[in-house]
Design a protein around this motif. Structure first.
Motif, PDB file in Angstrom:
ATOM      1  N   LYS A  85       0.455  -0.921   0.180  1.00 36.42           N
ATOM      2  CA  LYS A  85       0.053   0.020   0.198  1.00 36.42           C
ATOM      3  C   LYS A  85       1.014   1.975   0.102  1.00 36.42           C
ATOM      4  O   LYS A  85       0.645   2.291  -0.870  1.00 36.42           O
ATOM      5  N   ASN A  87       4.087   1.476  -0.618  1.00 37.64           N
ATOM      6  CA  ASN A  87       5.026   1.512  -1.808  1.00 37.64           C
ATOM      7  C   ASN A  87       4.196   1.555  -2.928  1.00 37.64           C
ATOM      8  O   ASN A  87       5.674   1.585  -3.988  1.00 37.64           O
ATOM      9  N   ASN A  88       3.474   1.767  -2.824  1.00 38.03           N
ATOM     10  CA  ASN A  88       2.148   1.839  -4.503  1.00 38.03           C
ATOM     11  C   ASN A  88       3.001   0.702  -5.128  1.00 38.03           C
ATOM     12  O   ASN A  88       3.003   0.877  -6.640  1.00 38.03           O
ATOM     13  N   GLU A  89       3.473  -0.494  -5.105  1.00 36.88           N
ATOM     14  CA  GLU A  89       3.989  -2.087  -5.508  1.00 36.88           C
ATOM     15  C   GLU A  89       2.801  -2.390  -5.966  1.00 36.88           C
ATOM     16  O   GLU A  89       1.673  -2.721  -6.350  1.00 36.88           O
ATOM     17  N   THR A  90       3.362  -2.894  -7.360  1.00 35.18           N
ATOM     18  CA  THR A  90       2.441  -3.470  -8.605  1.00 35.18           C
ATOM     19  C   THR A  90       2.507  -4.291  -9.008  1.00 35.18           C
ATOM     20  O   THR A  90       1.544  -5.120  -9.688  1.00 35.18           O
TER      21      THR A  90
END
Length: 140
Positions: A85, A87-90
């Motif tokens: 959340k 670190n905007n990890e994709t």
């Protein structure tokens, strides 16, 4: 530093070396947010890997990796949730365990890397709060 903390630190350092040798990039070590903690966060091209390292100096009480019980898996999953959340990890997440048996001199006697060691509890696999748009697929 207490002896068990020293042994744990040595184990985490050895685990990071092992992961690098296998081609992983170490993203973070001892990542914390409040009471949540991940020993090692690593990555490969497709996945972000959350690694719990368990180091022991004897097999009294079982193999090191057996210490990652249901409560520890829930805590690791919650920490992964927070990391993703904030670190905007994709990339798709994966949970590994590295069990290390080491003597008191810090020499490794045995090491096991369990890739994809567990899937998060069901309530986290499809929860919008965990991965936003992602839907976890059941893994082997």
């Amino acid at each position: 530093m207490a002896e068990h903390n020293r042994i744990g630190r040595l184990g985490e350092e050895r685990a990071a070396v092992l992961l690098r040798e296998k081609g992983y990039k170490i993203v973070a070590t001892n990542w914390r947010l409040g009471h949540l903690e991940v020993d090692i966060i690593a990555s490969n091209r497709e996945e972000i890997v959350f690694v719990e390292v368990k180091t022991r100096t004897s097999l009294y009480g079982g193999n090191p990796e057996e210490a990652v019980d249901a409560q520890k898996r829930r805590h690791l999953t919650a920490a992964a949730n927070a990391y993703i959340k904030y670190n905007n990890e994709t990339r798709m997440p994966r949970f590994d365990i590295i069990g290390i048996l080491m003597n008191k001199a810090g020499e490794i006697e045995d090491v096991h890397h369990f890739e994809n060691a567990f899937s998060p509890p069901a309530k986290y696999r499809t929860a919008a709060s965990f991965l936003g748009k992602w839907q976890w697929s059941k893994r082997k």
